[in-house]
Write a protein that holds these residues in place. Structure first.
Motif, PDB file in Angstrom:
ATOM      1  N   ASP A 103       0.822  -1.207   0.000  1.00  0.00           N
ATOM      2  CA  ASP A 103       0.000   0.000   0.000  1.00  0.00           C
ATOM      3  C   ASP A 103       0.858   1.259   0.000  1.00  0.00           C
TER       4      ASP A 103
ATOM      5  N   GLN B 283       3.452   2.484  -3.690  1.00  0.00           N
ATOM      6  CA  GLN B 283       2.577   2.543  -4.854  1.00  0.00           C
ATOM      7  C   GLN B 283       3.328   2.708  -6.169  1.00  0.00           C
TER       8      GLN B 283
ATOM      9  N   LYS C 139      -2.795  -4.449  -7.813  1.00  0.00           N
ATOM     10  CA  LYS C 139      -3.466  -3.154  -7.914  1.00  0.00           C
ATOM     11  C   LYS C 139      -4.903  -3.309  -8.409  1.00  0.00           C
TER      12      LYS C 139
END
Length: 379
Positions: free
Chosen positions: A115, A118, A162
């Motif tokens: 997380d 990214q 993702k």
């Protein structure tokens, strides 16, 4: 940047800390187990929280994959030591749950890294996830695959790719099929268990998945848990008679499903606070209702799970709709929500004549739903 970091820290707290109170309250554990979990909660809030924040969120850039895995291995040593120091008085089944809880937290730490990082491309993220599980030995250590652990593993896989968790897709399933060895077994079992928990398909879909898993991993330690999960879904087999749930209508009168056993029911679970529910009412429902208006043997039943009746009634006063409107309340704790394993709304079901289940995951209002309803009534 500071605002983003603060939000990330809050996410971290919710991600790791909330599980403790929920887990302890959910089951009747011994006093020793409650004390164990209380001590672990104290460790997370007063020690782990700060360490993870300093490594992931109090810095401009995320650490390298290697540095983060090394950091987690140190955390893993602390958790293992905590287990050795405090699990001695736990019963055997509680020890298993406690160990699985630690595994769940470690998997979640891996997802927190994904997380935070990214900027990594999907391929690199997948490499990290596989290395993370291997170097922390989680792919070998996880023998008791709990619901929370299976969900956390699937959330980590979605994060690596993702792809929003819960979004229907085939990419995650294809990726899992490409993984071999212990990790392939672990992710395959987690995927099936998670699909059963969230009822993303039908009972028959889960039955086929468990059958395929048993052929591919004959001696898997996860097989028994998957079979237990399948047993829990037997009431949702196509053609099974649905429990005769009772609701309250707008006049305060009791309404039961069995009152409509001579009709086909399109059951819409919703709440006034649910944005997607309201958006569907405004954009899809009017035309959907119009297409079915002449079919008197098809009932559109809208079941509100609002915590209070007032918001439900207020919405319908301002936005009248055709169909049968009833209230059950209690949100996701409502009996009907648990029965059909509803984890998100809106959720649609088709119940055929004699209250026999046709589809526990029916299409949203639209042409596909109309076709499914006409097929269910034999048109």
């Amino acid at each position: 940047m500071n605002i983003i970091l603060k939000l990330s820290k809050l996410t971290l707290f919710l991600f790791l800390g909330l599980f403790f109170s929920l887990t302890v309250k959910a089951q009747d554990y011994s006093e020793s187990y409650v004390n164990y979990m209380s001590g672990l909660e104290n460790y997370v809030q007063n020690d782990l929280y700060g360490k993870v924040s300093s490594v992931l969120y109090d810095v401009e850039d995320a650490p390298s994959k290697e540095d983060f895995i090394s950091f987690v291995k140190e955390i893993q040593k602390e958790m293992n030591q905590f287990y050795l120091d405090n699990a001695g008085e736990l019963m055997e089944d509680e020890k298993s749950v406690a160990a699985s809880f630690t595994h769940t937290m470690l998997v979640q730490l891996g997802e927190l890294y994904l997380d935070r990082a990214q900027e990594m491309e999907v391929e690199e993220r997948l490499v990290f996830l596989k290395e993370y599980l291997s170097k922390t030995n989680l792919d070998q250590d996880i023998k008791n695959l709990t619901d929370d652990l299976a969900r956390s593993l699937m959330m980590a896989m979605h994060s690596a790719m993702k792809i929003p968790f819960g979004m229907p897709n085939t990419d995650v399933a294809d990726q899992i099929k490409s993984i071999s060895g212990d990790q392939g077994e672990l992710f395959a079992a987690s995927s099936i268990m998670n699909d059963m928990l969230m009822l993303t398909g039908s009972y028959e879909d889960s039955e086929r998945a468990v059958s395929d898993f048993s052929k591919n991993y004959t001696n898997s330690t996860h097989l028994a848990k998957l079979k237990d999960g399948l047993i829990s879904l037997e009431k949702l087999k196509t053609g099974s008679v649905v429990e005769d749930f009772s609701f309250v209508n707008l006049e305060g009168e009791k309404v039961s499903l069995s009152e409509y056993k001579d009709k086909v029911i399109y059951l819409d679970l919703w709440a006034s606070w649910c944005g997607p529910c309201i958006n569907t009412f405004r954009t899809k429902t009017p035309d959907f209702e119009k297409q079915l208006r002449e079919h008197e043997d098809i009932v559109l039943m809208y079941v509100s799970v609002d915590d209070q009746q007032a918001p439900w009634k207020n919405y319908l006063d301002k936005n009248p709709m055709r169909g049968v409107h009833v209230y059950t309340g209690k949100g996701f704790e409502a009996d009907i929500m648990k029965y059909f394993k509803v984890w998100g709304i809106p959720r649609y079901l088709i119940i055929g004549k004699d209250n026999k289940l046709v589809n526990a995951n029916a299409p949203r209002p639209g042409d596909d739903a109309v076709a499914a309803l006409l097929e269910a009534k034999g048109a």
